[in-house]
Motif scaffolding. Structure first.
Motif, mmCIF file in Angstrom:
data_model
loop_
_atom_site.group_PDB
_atom_site.id
_atom_site.type_symbol
_atom_site.label_atom_id
_atom_site.label_comp_id
_atom_site.label_asym_id
_atom_site.label_seq_id
_atom_site.Cartn_x
_atom_site.Cartn_y
_atom_site.Cartn_z
ATOM 1 N N ILE A 62 0.719 -1.137 -0.065
ATOM 2 C CA ILE A 62 -0.060 0.216 -0.031
ATOM 3 C C ILE A 62 0.709 1.141 0.097
ATOM 4 O O ILE A 62 1.573 1.397 1.083
ATOM 5 N N LYS A 63 0.837 1.917 -1.099
ATOM 6 C CA LYS A 63 1.474 3.218 -1.290
ATOM 7 C C LYS A 63 0.727 4.302 -0.501
ATOM 8 O O LYS A 63 -0.131 4.415 -1.060
ATOM 9 N N LYS A 64 1.186 5.040 0.498
ATOM 10 C CA LYS A 64 0.369 5.929 1.266
ATOM 11 C C LYS A 64 1.282 6.920 2.223
ATOM 12 O O LYS A 64 2.295 6.271 2.742
ATOM 13 N N ASP A 65 1.184 8.180 2.035
ATOM 14 C CA ASP A 65 1.840 8.993 2.841
ATOM 15 C C ASP A 65 0.999 9.333 4.117
ATOM 16 O O ASP A 65 -0.010 9.834 3.937
ATOM 17 N N LEU A 66 1.385 8.878 5.194
ATOM 18 C CA LEU A 66 0.530 8.706 6.341
ATOM 19 C C LEU A 66 0.277 10.148 6.996
ATOM 20 O O LEU A 66 -0.229 10.481 8.110
ATOM 21 N N SER A 67 1.371 11.165 6.440
ATOM 22 C CA SER A 67 1.260 12.424 6.917
ATOM 23 C C SER A 67 -0.047 13.243 6.371
ATOM 24 O O SER A 67 -0.243 14.241 7.002
ATOM 25 N N GLU A 68 -0.641 12.625 5.416
ATOM 26 C CA GLU A 68 -1.905 13.455 4.864
ATOM 27 C C GLU A 68 -3.044 13.003 5.785
ATOM 28 O O GLU A 68 -3.158 11.980 6.436
ATOM 29 N N GLU A 69 -4.024 13.779 5.512
ATOM 30 C CA GLU A 69 -5.368 13.787 6.152
ATOM 31 C C GLU A 69 -6.003 12.504 5.771
ATOM 32 O O GLU A 69 -6.377 12.208 4.715
ATOM 33 N N ASP A 70 -6.550 11.711 6.937
ATOM 34 C CA ASP A 70 -7.223 10.444 6.933
ATOM 35 C C ASP A 70 -6.233 9.501 6.097
ATOM 36 O O ASP A 70 -7.072 8.298 5.550
ATOM 37 N N TRP A 107 6.778 25.485 10.097
ATOM 38 C CA TRP A 107 5.728 25.098 10.600
ATOM 39 C C TRP A 107 4.833 24.033 9.825
ATOM 40 O O TRP A 107 4.424 23.002 10.173
ATOM 41 N N GLU A 108 5.002 24.088 8.430
ATOM 42 C CA GLU A 108 4.437 23.272 7.704
ATOM 43 C C GLU A 108 4.924 21.822 7.940
ATOM 44 O O GLU A 108 4.198 20.658 7.860
ATOM 45 N N ARG A 109 6.314 21.808 7.896
ATOM 46 C CA ARG A 109 6.925 20.423 8.255
ATOM 47 C C ARG A 109 6.682 19.685 9.671
ATOM 48 O O ARG A 109 6.381 18.670 9.738
ATOM 49 N N GLU A 110 6.514 20.940 10.578
ATOM 50 C CA GLU A 110 6.208 20.204 11.951
ATOM 51 C C GLU A 110 4.837 19.848 11.857
ATOM 52 O O GLU A 110 4.532 18.956 12.516
ATOM 53 N N LYS A 111 3.771 20.372 11.307
ATOM 54 C CA LYS A 111 2.406 20.226 11.378
ATOM 55 C C LYS A 111 2.470 18.610 10.727
ATOM 56 O O LYS A 111 1.597 17.787 11.184
ATOM 57 N N ALA A 112 3.339 18.487 9.479
ATOM 58 C CA ALA A 112 3.213 17.163 8.852
ATOM 59 C C ALA A 112 3.663 15.947 9.811
ATOM 60 O O ALA A 112 3.095 15.012 9.903
ATOM 61 N N MET A 113 4.683 16.441 10.457
ATOM 62 C CA MET A 113 5.374 15.385 11.536
ATOM 63 C C MET A 113 4.545 15.017 12.609
ATOM 64 O O MET A 113 4.496 14.020 12.892
ATOM 65 N N ILE A 114 3.905 16.166 13.230
ATOM 66 C CA ILE A 114 2.853 15.917 14.287
ATOM 67 C C ILE A 114 1.696 14.762 13.623
ATOM 68 O O ILE A 114 1.202 13.758 14.439
ATOM 69 N N HIS A 115 1.388 15.095 12.298
ATOM 70 C CA HIS A 115 0.227 14.402 12.059
ATOM 71 C C HIS A 115 0.659 12.919 11.576
ATOM 72 O O HIS A 115 0.080 11.871 12.010
ATOM 73 N N LEU A 116 2.088 12.708 11.055
ATOM 74 C CA LEU A 116 2.476 11.288 11.005
ATOM 75 C C LEU A 116 2.852 10.480 12.110
ATOM 76 O O LEU A 116 2.461 9.398 12.516
ATOM 77 N N ASN A 117 3.477 11.391 13.121
ATOM 78 C CA ASN A 117 4.081 10.743 14.326
ATOM 79 C C ASN A 117 3.068 10.254 15.509
ATOM 80 O O ASN A 117 3.065 9.593 16.335
#
Length: 361
Positions: A62-70, A107-117
């Motif tokens: 499954i190819k998926k970027d888990l930092s994306e919404e849902d 901030w955008e990278r930090e937000k993506a990191m929080i979403h993923l982690n």
């Protein structure tokens, strides 16, 4: 090896590093696999290796970027649509970001990191845990970090996300204690993966201490299979950080971790600084550990005093190991630091009142 048949493990962050090594161990033990990562080309090659080397019967990519919404919900939906039952969930995917929070990081990278982690890991756990509880069977491994239990200047948001993962996992362990579902936190030290390059921390001093991802994965996998609540790979040296996290003031730990996360000095300056650093950190940690134990000891009951005496002895025996990476090139200075540190900690109880008064002054 093929010791397991018919069961499936889902691994996020499976294309490299610790996640890939854990996927390899699962394949060796006969698990079917669901491999999740952003790079499907890498996963395709990995799938061929597993099928050829370990005769893995079923591998779903499954190819998926888990930092994306849902994204976690989408992964779960794809797994359910294929009729796959996930018996083991490995939440390995995660990223870091290096720099001063107030001025350097984006901030955008930090937000993506929080979403993923944080968010993706939490949602993946919630979705698959529900199914495990219905079956009353399953295992989950969450990748935390030694930074879960210590502050980490220059990687403050990353450390915060891992503190969440560790606390979240330990809370669920209690909730699951009367079930046949187990959840384990893996707390590795800095590991030799592409993590530091992607985080922009490739030239920091901590990268001189990188550990083998094969060893980290092996320890994590064994703890997962045994249903242990946590595991700190790497022996006494890394476990000594846990001791310090419990007995030393947070400010002292923050200073120690700040130094490890600094950029490597120029070659001419490096040798000159190592001896001073060895003495300073070793002496400082010995003192603050003695203060922390001494203050608590003063106000403790008899049973707790016995525990603190044991902690003081453990701290004295392990401080030199915790500092060994800093002073490898200055053996003589290291030996002197170790002797002074052990001497100070062993006298921590007798001098607790005097030390407390001195700090207050």
């Amino acid at each position: 090896m093929n010791t397991v048949t018919g069961k499936t493990a889902l691994v996020t962050g499976a294309s490299s590093g610790i996640g890939q090594e854990i996927a390899k161990l699962l394949a060796k033990d006969g698990y079917n696999l669901v491999l999740v990562a952003r790079s499907d080309d890498t996963l395709e090659r990995l799938s061929e290796v597993f099928k050829g080397n370990y005769d893995t019967q079923q591998i779903t990519i499954i190819k998926k970027d888990l930092s994306e919404e849902d994204a976690a919900q989408d992964v779960y939906n794809q797994v359910k649509a294929k009729g796959i039952t996930v018996n083991v969930l490995v939440n390995d995917a995660g990223v870091g970001l290096y720099g001063l929070f107030g001025t350097d990081t984006d901030w955008e990278r930090e937000k993506a990191m929080i979403h993923l982690n944080v968010l993706a890991l939490t949602q993946m756990t919630k979705l698959f845990l529900y199914d495990m509880l219905i079956r009353n069977e399953g295992k989950i491994l969450n990748l935390a970090s030694l930074l879960s239990i210590t502050p980490s200047p220059l990687m403050a948001v990353y450390a915060g996300t891992k503190a969440y993962v560790y606390n979240f996992t330990q809370s669920l362990i209690n909730e699951l204690k009367d079930t046949n579902v187990t959840i384990t936190a893996l707390l590795p030290n800095a590991t030799d993966t592409d993590f530091f390059n992607k985080a922009g921390a490739q030239n920091t001093k901590i990268t001189d201490e990188l550990q083998d991802p094969v060893m980290v994965a092996k320890d994590g996998y064994e703890a997962l299979m045994a249903g242990k609540p946590k595991v700190i790979p790497g022996g006494l040296k890394n476990k000594s950080y846990e001791v310090l996290a419990y007995v030393a003031p947070q400010e002292a730990l923050a200073s120690l971790m700040h130094d490890k996360m600094l950029q490597k000095p120029e070659p001419d300056a490096e040798q000159e600084k190592k001896t001073t650093l060895a003495w300073g950190i070793g002496f400082g940690l010995a003192v603050v550990t003695g203060i922390a134990i001494g203050i608590a000891y003063k106000n403790a009951n008899a049973l707790d005093r016995a525990r603190y005496r044991y902690k003081a002895k453990s701290a004295g025996n392990s401080i030199s190991d915790a500092l060994s990476s800093v002073v490898d090139a200055v053996v003589d200075a290291y030996q002197n630091t170790k002797t002074k540190a052990e001497h100070l900690v062993s006298k921590g109880e007798d001098k607790a009142v005097d030390l407390e008064a001195e700090v207050a002054a």
